[in-house]
Design an enzyme around this catalytic site. Sequence first.
Site, PDB file in Angstrom:
ATOM      1  N   ARG A  62       0.758  -0.746  -0.057  1.00 51.90           N
ATOM      2  CA  ARG A  62       0.105   0.041   0.199  1.00 51.90           C
ATOM      3  C   ARG A  62       0.597   1.193  -0.008  1.00 51.90           C
ATOM      4  O   ARG A  62       0.534   2.399  -0.512  1.00 51.90           O
ATOM      5  CB  ARG A  62      -0.890   0.211   1.079  1.00 51.90           C
ATOM      6  N   HIS A  66       0.845   4.471  -2.652  1.00 52.43           N
ATOM      7  CA  HIS A  66       0.405   6.040  -2.488  1.00 52.43           C
ATOM      8  C   HIS A  66       1.875   6.229  -2.461  1.00 52.43           C
ATOM      9  O   HIS A  66       0.984   7.623  -2.902  1.00 52.43           O
ATOM     10  CB  HIS A  66       0.103   5.973  -0.885  1.00 52.43           C
ATOM     11  N   SER A  76       8.457  10.671  -2.256  1.00 49.91           N
ATOM     12  CA  SER A  76       8.016  11.746  -1.111  1.00 49.91           C
ATOM     13  C   SER A  76       6.414  11.248  -0.033  1.00 49.91           C
ATOM     14  O   SER A  76       6.327  11.382   0.693  1.00 49.91           O
ATOM     15  CB  SER A  76       6.725  12.378  -2.286  1.00 49.91           C
ATOM     16  N   ASN A  94      -6.117  11.130   8.126  1.00 46.59           N
ATOM     17  CA  ASN A  94      -4.923   9.833   8.407  1.00 46.59           C
ATOM     18  C   ASN A  94      -5.161   8.819   7.157  1.00 46.59           C
ATOM     19  O   ASN A  94      -6.376   8.299   7.212  1.00 46.59           O
ATOM     20  CB  ASN A  94      -4.283  10.444   9.574  1.00 46.59           C
ATOM     21  N   HIS A 193      -6.217  -5.093  -2.575  1.00 48.66           N
ATOM     22  CA  HIS A 193      -6.717  -6.488  -1.162  1.00 48.66           C
ATOM     23  C   HIS A 193      -6.979  -7.367  -0.905  1.00 48.66           C
ATOM     24  O   HIS A 193      -7.510  -8.286   0.051  1.00 48.66           O
ATOM     25  CB  HIS A 193      -7.887  -5.267  -1.473  1.00 48.66           C
ATOM     26  N   SER A 248      -8.501 -15.429   4.510  1.00 50.29           N
ATOM     27  CA  SER A 248      -6.803 -15.773   3.695  1.00 50.29           C
ATOM     28  C   SER A 248      -6.259 -14.084   3.808  1.00 50.29           C
ATOM     29  O   SER A 248      -5.737 -13.187   2.994  1.00 50.29           O
ATOM     30  CB  SER A 248      -6.818 -16.487   2.179  1.00 50.29           C
ATOM     31  N   ASP A 253      -3.295 -13.967  -3.113  1.00 48.91           N
ATOM     32  CA  ASP A 253      -3.704 -14.951  -3.651  1.00 48.91           C
ATOM     33  C   ASP A 253      -5.351 -14.518  -4.788  1.00 48.91           C
ATOM     34  O   ASP A 253      -5.105 -13.477  -4.248  1.00 48.91           O
ATOM     35  CB  ASP A 253      -4.147 -16.375  -2.547  1.00 48.91           C
TER      36      ASP A 253
HETATM   37  C1  HEM Z   1      -9.086   0.845  -6.612  1.00 50.66           C
HETATM   38  C2  HEM Z   1      -8.940   1.904  -5.439  1.00 50.66           C
HETATM   39  C3  HEM Z   1      -8.973   2.025  -4.071  1.00 50.66           C
HETATM   40  C4  HEM Z   1      -8.871   2.828  -3.345  1.00 50.66           C
HETATM   41  C5  HEM Z   1     -10.418   2.594  -3.194  1.00 50.66           C
HETATM   42  C6  HEM Z   1      -8.332   1.920  -1.727  1.00 50.66           C
HETATM   43  C7  HEM Z   1      -8.685   1.945  -0.871  1.00 50.66           C
HETATM   44  C8  HEM Z   1      -8.101   1.020   0.278  1.00 50.66           C
HETATM   45  C9  HEM Z   1      -8.723   1.694   1.566  1.00 50.66           C
HETATM   46  C10 HEM Z   1     -10.178   2.982   2.437  1.00 50.66           C
HETATM   47  C11 HEM Z   1      -8.106   0.639   2.620  1.00 50.66           C
HETATM   48  C12 HEM Z   1      -7.923   0.546   4.233  1.00 50.66           C
HETATM   49  C13 HEM Z   1      -6.853   1.415   5.240  1.00 50.66           C
HETATM   50  C14 HEM Z   1      -7.436   1.771   6.151  1.00 50.66           C
HETATM   51  O1  HEM Z   1      -8.287   1.525   6.819  1.00 50.66           O
HETATM   52  O2  HEM Z   1      -6.259   1.031   6.780  1.00 50.66           O
HETATM   53  C15 HEM Z   1      -6.917  -0.196   1.740  1.00 50.66           C
HETATM   54  C16 HEM Z   1      -6.565  -0.763   2.271  1.00 50.66           C
HETATM   55  C17 HEM Z   1      -5.441  -1.110   1.703  1.00 50.66           C
HETATM   56  N1  HEM Z   1      -4.387  -1.308   0.485  1.00 50.66           N
HETATM   57 FE1  HEM Z   1      -6.371  -0.341  -1.225  1.00 50.66          FE
HETATM   58  N2  HEM Z   1      -7.254   1.079  -2.432  1.00 50.66           N
HETATM   59  C18 HEM Z   1      -7.087   1.574  -3.867  1.00 50.66           C
HETATM   60  C19 HEM Z   1      -6.204   0.007  -4.764  1.00 50.66           C
HETATM   61  C20 HEM Z   1      -5.153  -0.093  -4.011  1.00 50.66           C
HETATM   62  C21 HEM Z   1      -4.417  -0.014  -4.878  1.00 50.66           C
HETATM   63  C22 HEM Z   1      -3.962  -0.297  -5.673  1.00 50.66           C
HETATM   64  C23 HEM Z   1      -3.241  -1.199  -3.924  1.00 50.66           C
HETATM   65  C24 HEM Z   1      -1.870  -1.893  -4.194  1.00 50.66           C
HETATM   66  C25 HEM Z   1      -1.552  -2.019  -5.726  1.00 50.66           C
HETATM   67  C26 HEM Z   1      -3.736  -1.138  -2.433  1.00 50.66           C
HETATM   68  C27 HEM Z   1      -2.798  -1.739  -1.954  1.00 50.66           C
HETATM   69  C28 HEM Z   1      -3.712  -1.602   0.182  1.00 50.66           C
HETATM   70  C29 HEM Z   1      -3.633  -2.614   1.228  1.00 50.66           C
HETATM   71  C30 HEM Z   1      -2.952  -3.808   0.472  1.00 50.66           C
HETATM   72  C31 HEM Z   1      -4.094  -2.670   2.265  1.00 50.66           C
HETATM   73  C32 HEM Z   1      -3.737  -2.507   3.147  1.00 50.66           C
HETATM   74  C33 HEM Z   1      -3.114  -1.993   4.087  1.00 50.66           C
HETATM   75  C34 HEM Z   1      -3.102  -2.762   5.066  1.00 50.66           C
HETATM   76  O3  HEM Z   1      -2.999  -4.166   5.601  1.00 50.66           O
HETATM   77  O4  HEM Z   1      -1.628  -2.537   6.106  1.00 50.66           O
HETATM   78  N3  HEM Z   1      -5.158  -0.878  -3.034  1.00 50.66           N
HETATM   79  N4  HEM Z   1      -7.239   0.600   0.795  1.00 50.66           N
HETATM   80  C1  LIG Z   2      -6.153   9.732  13.095  1.00 57.41           C
HETATM   81  O1  LIG Z   2      -7.019  11.079  12.958  1.00 57.41           O
HETATM   82  C2  LIG Z   2      -7.430  10.980  14.223  1.00 57.41           C
HETATM   83  C3  LIG Z   2      -8.548  12.319  13.934  1.00 57.41           C
HETATM   84  O2  LIG Z   2      -7.848  13.010  12.868  1.00 57.41           O
HETATM   85  C4  LIG Z   2      -6.965  11.205  15.457  1.00 57.41           C
HETATM   86  O3  LIG Z   2      -7.714  10.481  16.666  1.00 57.41           O
HETATM   87  C5  LIG Z   2      -5.977  10.116  15.377  1.00 57.41           C
HETATM   88  O4  LIG Z   2      -5.462   9.373  16.387  1.00 57.41           O
HETATM   89  C6  LIG Z   2      -5.445   9.631  14.365  1.00 57.41           C
HETATM   90  N1  LIG Z   2      -4.783   8.358  13.868  1.00 57.41           N
HETATM   91  C7  LIG Z   2      -3.204   8.310  13.700  1.00 57.41           C
HETATM   92  C8  LIG Z   2      -2.880   6.331  13.120  1.00 57.41           C
HETATM   93  O5  LIG Z   2      -3.435   8.615  13.371  1.00 57.41           O
END
Ligand code: HEM
Ligand SMILES: *[C@@H]1O[C@H](CO)[C@@H](O)[C@H](O)[C@H]1NC(C)=O
Length: 325
Positions: A62, A66, A76, A94, A193, A248, A253
């Site tokens: 991820r 980003h 960056s 965040n 995902h 999983s 996978d």
């Molecule tokens: C298609 C549009 C995408 C959206 C809207 C999206 C959105 C998100 C969101 C909201 C999360 C959860 C973050 C959290 O709540 O902590 C997430 C997690 C993640 N995303 Fe995406 N994502 C997208 C595409 C991608 C792409 C292109 C990749 C990598 C090639 C990716 C890899 C991941 C991974 C690996 C996680 C899990 C992160 C973790 O467990 O630390 N995502 N994504």
């Molecule tokens: C994410 O942002 C919220 C409010 O903006 C804050 O309270 C929280 O501690 C932040 N979480 C992390 C992991 O930085």
Amino acid sequence: MRTSSLLLLVCMLALCAFGICEGGPLRKKFYKSSCPNAEEIIKTVVWKRVAQDSGLPAALVRMHFHDCFVRGCDGSVLLNSTKDNTAEKDAPPNLTLTGFDVIDEVKTEVEKACPGVVSCADIVALSARDSVAFQFKKPLWDVLTGRRDGTLSRASEAVANLPQPTFDFNTLKQNFARQGLNVHDLVVLSGAHTIGQAHCNAFSNRLYNFTGKGDADPSLDPTYAAVLRTQCKSLSDNTAQVFMDPNSGTSFDSHYYAAVKQHKGLFQSDAALLTNKITSNIVTELLNQNAFFTEFAQSIQKMGAIGVLTGNSGQIRKICSVVNP
Ligand code: HEM
Ligand SMILES: *[C@@H]1O[C@H](CO)[C@@H](O)[C@H](O)[C@H]1NC(C)=O
Ligand SMILES: *[C@@H]1O[C@H](CO)[C@@H](O)[C@H](O)[C@H]1NC(C)=O
Ligand SMILES: *[C@@H]1O[C@H](CO)[C@@H](O)[C@H](O)[C@H]1NC(C)=O
């Protein structure tokens, strides 16, 4: 004169035919002579850390995504805010990225071997690959190298460029198109995902108040929605986390696509891959794990080449979280 430039052109075309120019200005084993052990050092640190934390591959994949979607893959995403600037890292809301400490450890080890040679941007790309490779004991994709580090990181650009989980198909399509990625790449890269977790607030509108009438998203499997409501207790829960691939979540996978097909994609952006005939056919194709691995390798290499700085552009940061003084 004319013959020699024609010859050069023919040579370049021949090299391209062998895939050597695929990543634009990036190269295979860019550090072969300047830091021969760089890739081995990176892999060693990353594998050590993944062995201690099975959530790390998700974090690093991820982070790579980003990084590339904001100002190109220029590291960056790693820069800290300063007193005059809010960096991508601190974009509101965040971004819940983690794994920065791993990148710092890798950088420290690489700097010991070859100070000032290997960019943080390349370290992010290589670490993402190596973290996923741990499961297979071999890399699933090649990473071309030679990226250099940028000197700017702006929270506003993260907000403007990163796709949101509530995006519908057309918005996702446009968002990826701005990065030079097509609809096929969108479906394939969403397969990331298959690993990792999401905070409830990224999708709880689908569970509790989808249209403002206290309802659930009808496109989400109702049984699965009920399970998710036991994990995310309310609309305001922003601390609990759920695996995006229900069965999983630490294994890389093709199960993500099975979940999407069963209407168990966690975000609206995952479910959106079924709203269109072309993309739902790609989802079906990617149920096949070999197809997914092959396609993912291609799309993530394409992603890894977005807006890269090469040659004399940018710098090689000494510390990944700050620009060189
Ligand atoms: C298609 C549009 C995408 C959206 C809207 C999206 C959105 C998100 C969101 C909201 C999360 C959860 C973050 C959290 O709540 O902590 C997430 C997690 C993640 N995303 Fe995406 N994502 C997208 C595409 C991608 C792409 C292109 C990749 C990598 C090639 C990716 C890899 C991941 C991974 C690996 C996680 C899990 C992160 C973790 O467990 O630390 N995502 N994504
Ligand atoms: C994410 O942002 C919220 C409010 O903006 C804050 O309270 C929280 O501690 C932040 N979480 C992390 C992991 O930085
Ligand atoms: C960047 O920020 C992190 C988290 O706040 C901190 O641990 C790290 O020391 C900072 N880097 C530098 C070089 O100050
Ligand atoms: C659901 O959404 C509606 C309309 O936006 C709002 O008035 C209501 O307070 C929300 N319910 C909850 C539980 O947040």
